[in-house]
Design a protein around this motif. Structure first.
Motif, PDB file in Angstrom:
ATOM      1  N   ALA A 131      22.125   7.480  59.745  1.00  0.00           N
ATOM      2  CA  ALA A 131      23.251   7.756  60.635  1.00  0.00           C
ATOM      3  C   ALA A 131      23.323   9.252  60.919  1.00  0.00           C
ATOM      4  O   ALA A 131      22.996  10.074  60.050  1.00  0.00           O
ATOM      5  CB  ALA A 131      24.559   7.271  60.014  1.00  0.00           C
ATOM      6  N   GLY A 132      23.728   9.601  62.157  1.00  0.00           N
ATOM      7  CA  GLY A 132      23.807  11.017  62.501  1.00  0.00           C
ATOM      8  C   GLY A 132      24.646  11.277  63.738  1.00  0.00           C
ATOM      9  O   GLY A 132      25.014  10.350  64.463  1.00  0.00           O
ATOM     10  N   ILE A 133      24.939  12.538  63.922  1.00  0.00           N
ATOM     11  CA  ILE A 133      25.731  12.987  65.076  1.00  0.00           C
ATOM     12  C   ILE A 133      24.852  13.876  65.953  1.00  0.00           C
ATOM     13  O   ILE A 133      24.209  14.809  65.450  1.00  0.00           O
ATOM     14  CB  ILE A 133      26.982  13.758  64.628  1.00  0.00           C
ATOM     15  CG1 ILE A 133      27.906  12.853  63.800  1.00  0.00           C
ATOM     16  CG2 ILE A 133      27.726  14.319  65.834  1.00  0.00           C
ATOM     17  CD1 ILE A 133      29.106  13.578  63.210  1.00  0.00           C
ATOM     18  N   SER A 134      24.820  13.566  67.225  1.00  0.00           N
ATOM     19  CA  SER A 134      24.063  14.392  68.185  1.00  0.00           C
ATOM     20  C   SER A 134      25.016  15.049  69.166  1.00  0.00           C
ATOM     21  O   SER A 134      26.036  14.471  69.553  1.00  0.00           O
ATOM     22  CB  SER A 134      23.047  13.529  68.934  1.00  0.00           C
ATOM     23  OG  SER A 134      23.705  12.569  69.745  1.00  0.00           O
ATOM     24  N   ARG A 135      24.675  16.269  69.548  1.00  0.00           N
ATOM     25  CA  ARG A 135      25.492  17.022  70.512  1.00  0.00           C
ATOM     26  C   ARG A 135      24.607  17.573  71.613  1.00  0.00           C
ATOM     27  O   ARG A 135      23.434  17.908  71.371  1.00  0.00           O
ATOM     28  CB  ARG A 135      26.234  18.160  69.808  1.00  0.00           C
ATOM     29  CG  ARG A 135      27.301  17.701  68.829  1.00  0.00           C
ATOM     30  CD  ARG A 135      28.017  18.884  68.193  1.00  0.00           C
ATOM     31  NE  ARG A 135      29.113  18.462  67.363  1.00  0.00           N
ATOM     32  CZ  ARG A 135      29.002  18.105  66.083  1.00  0.00           C
ATOM     33  NH1 ARG A 135      27.803  18.118  65.489  1.00  0.00           N
ATOM     34  NH2 ARG A 135      30.070  17.727  65.398  1.00  0.00           N
TER      35      ARG A 135
END
Length: 480
Positions: free
Chosen positions: A129-133
C-alpha cells in the motif's frame, strides 16, 4: 519544447482567417419610384426654395426655433426611458459582438493542479500500500478552431452587422422622440388656444344671455329665445371643462416623453406659430433620402447580417479542425516542480468531418437562405413605407397653406355673419335662432382654424422625421 509549441500556435493562426463563404452582397434595387409624387408648385417651393441642406443634415437644434421646446427635447433625450433602452441595446449588442469576435482567437490559460492518491497493496505495482502525489503547472489553449472555411468569420460579420443595426435603431428612436415631443408640445399649445377661445366664448355668451334675460323680463324676448341663449352658455361651459381636462392630459404625455417633471414656465400658452420649426426643408430625391434614413439603414444591415449567416451555414458542410495544446512542468514533489527535466507538452489536433447529419446542415442552410429572403422583403417593405410617409407628408404640405387661407377667410366671413345676425335680432328682424346658428358657425370656424394651424406645424415636424432629419451628427446649439 517551448519553440515547438509557439511554432504550432503561429502556424495555426496563419492557417485561420480564410475568405468567408457568404454570398457577395448586392443592395436590392429600390422598389419605389425614382421621384416623389407630383405636388403643387407652391408646396415644392415651400419645401426646398430656401433650404440648401438636405433634411438629414439639419440638426434638431437648427430645426426647432422655440427655446423652451429645445429645452424639453434636450431633457427628453437625456431622460426618456425608450431612448435609454435603445442605448442599452447598443451596449448589449456590442458585448455580444465581442463574445463572438473572441472565437477568432485562441483561448490561452494558465493551469496548476495537485493530486494525492492512496492505493491498497493489491492494486499497487509494488505489492505494498502507498500514497502517490503529482503536481503540475502549465499553459495551453483548448479547442481552437482553424477557420479554414470562414465559419467563424461569417458569424463574426453577422454579430458586427447586428451591432451596427442597433446603433441605427437608436437613431430612429431619437428622431421619433424629437418628433413626438414637438407634436406633444404643439398639441398642448393648440389645446391652450382652444381653452382660451372656449373661455372667451363663454364670457361673451354669458353677456349675451344676460341681455336676453333682461329683454325677456321687459317682454321683448320670448322664453324660447332665453332658453336658446342658455344652451349656448352651457355648451361653452362644457368645452371649457373638456379642454381643461385635455390640457392636463397633454401635460402628462409631455412629462412621460421628457422623463421627468417639466418646469411650468417652459410649457406653451399657444402654438407659437413661426417659432416652432423652420419654414423650409429640402425634400431631395428618393434615392438620397430613403437610403440614408436610420430605419432603412437598420433594415439593410440586418439583411447583410442574414447574408453573412449563409456563409456560416455553408461552412458547416466542410471539415472543422480544432487544436488543443499545452506545455508545462510536472513532478511528484511540489518542491521539485520547476526543476530541470520536469517539463511536458501535448498537441492534440482534432478533425470533425460531417458524413451523416440527418439533413441538419442542409436544413440549417435552407433556414439561413430563407432568413435572408425575409430580411430582404422587410428591407424593401421599410423602403416602401418610408416612401409613402414622405409622399403623404408632401401631399398634405401641398394643400395646407391654401386650406389655411380659406379657413381664415371663413372665420372673417363668420364674424361678419354673426355681427349682422345679432344686429338684425336686436332690431326684431330675425329670430334668435339665426343668431345661434351664426354663433355656432363662428365658434366652429375658429376652432377649425386652430386645428388647421396645428396640422400645418405638425406637418413640418412629420416631414422632418420622415425625411430622416438630423441623422448625421451635428454640433449642439446652445440655448440663449
Amino acid at each position: 519544447m517551448k519553440h515547438l509549441t509557439l511554432t504550432s500556435l503561429f502556424a495555426a493562426l496563419l492557417l485561420a482567417g480564410c475568405t468567408s463563404m457568404a454570398p457577395d452582397y448586392e443592395r436590392p434595387a429600390l422598389p419605389v419610384a425614382q421621384d416623389w409624387p407630383t405636388v403643387s408648385a407652391n408646396a415644392q417651393s415651400g419645401i426646398s426654395a430656401t433650404q440648401d441642406k438636405p433634411a438629414a443634415e439639419v440638426a434638431w437644434q437648427e430645426f426647432i426655433l422655440d427655446e423652451n421646446l429645445r429645452k424639453i427635447i434636450a431633457m427628453s433625450l437625456e431622460n426618456n426611458r425608450d431612448l435609454r433602452v435603445a442605448a442599452l441595446n447598443i451596449e448589449r449588442a456590442r458585448a455580444q459582438y465581442q463574445i463572438q469576435r473572441a472565437d477568432a482567437f485562441p483561448t490561452m490559460g494558465i493551469s496548476g493542479s495537485g493530486t494525492s492518491q492512496r492505493l491498497p497493496a493489491d492494486l499497487n505495482t509494488g505489492g505494498e500500500a502507498g500514497i502517490s502525489r503529482q503536481y503540475s503547472a502549465g499553459v495551453g489553449t483548448s479547442a481552437y478552431e482553424l477557420d479554414l472555411f470562414g465559419r467563424v468569420r461569417s458569424l463574426n460579420d453577422e454579430a458586427l452587422l447586428r451591432y451596427l443595426a442597433t446603433g441605427q435603431a437608436r437613431k430612429t428612436v431619437q428622431l421619433s422622440l424629437v418628433a413626438e415631443v414637438a407634436n406633444a408640445y404643439l398639441t398642448l399649445g393648440a389645446d391652450q388656444e382652444r381653452l382660451q377661445l372656449a373661455r372667451q366664448t363663454l364670457e361673451n355668451q354669458r353677456q349675451s344671455y344676460a341681455l336676453t334675460q333682461r329683454s325677456h323680463e321687459l317682454g321683448v324676448s320670448s322664453l324660447l329665445d332665453l332658453k336658446q341663449a342658455q344652451t349656448v352658455v352651457e355648451s361653452a361651459r362644457v368645452d371649457v371643462a373638456k379642454f381643461t381636462s385635455q390640457i392636463l392630459q397633454d401635460k402628462n404625455a409631455l412629462t412621460l416623453l421628457a422623463g421627468q417633471q417639466i418646469p411650468e414656465n417652459w410649457l406653451p400658452r399657444s402654438q407659437n406659430d413661426d417659432r416652432v420649426t423652420l419654414a423650409q426643408l429640402n425634400a431631395g430625391v428618393p434615392s438620397e433620402v430613403l437610403l440614408h434614413r436610420p430605419d432603412v439603414l437598420q433594415a439593410e444591415q440586418l439583411l447583410q447580417a442574414a447574408n453573412a449567416n449563409i456563409g456560416a451555414a455553408r461552412a458547416a458542410f466542410f471539415p472543422r479542425i480544432s487544436l488543443t495544446a499545452s506545455a508545462g512542468t510536472t513532478s511528484s514533489s511540489l518542491s521539485n516542480l520547476f526543476e530541470s527535466g520536469t517539463g511536458f507538452w501535448s498537441f492534440v489536433p482534432q478533425l470533425n468531418l460531417p458524413i451523416f447529419e440527418g439533413g441538419r446542415n442542409r436544413a440549417n442552410l435552407k433556414v439561413s437562405e430563407v432568413d435572408r429572403d425575409i430580411a430582404q422583403a422587410q428591407y424593401e417593405k421599410t423602403i416602401q413605407s418610408a416612401f409613402r410617409e414622405v409622399a403623404d407628408g408632401l401631399a398634405q404640405h401641398s394643400a395646407i397653406d391654401e386650406q389655411q387661407a380659406a379657413q381664415v377667410a371663413l372665420v372673417d366671413a363668420s364674424v361678419d355673419n354673426y355681427t349682422l345676425s345679432e344686429a338684425r335680432y336686436r332690431r326684431g328682424v330675425d329670430s334668435y335662432l339665426q343668431v345661434l346658428d351664426a354663433q355656432r358657425s363662428l365658434y366652429a370656424a375658429r376652432q377649425d382654424l386652430i386645428t388647421l394651424r396645428q396640422a400645418k406645424n405638425s406637418n413640418q415636424v412629420t416631414l422632418y422625421k420622415v425625411l430622416g432629419g438630423g441623422w448625421r451628427e451635428a454640433p449642439a446649439i446652445q440655448n440663449g
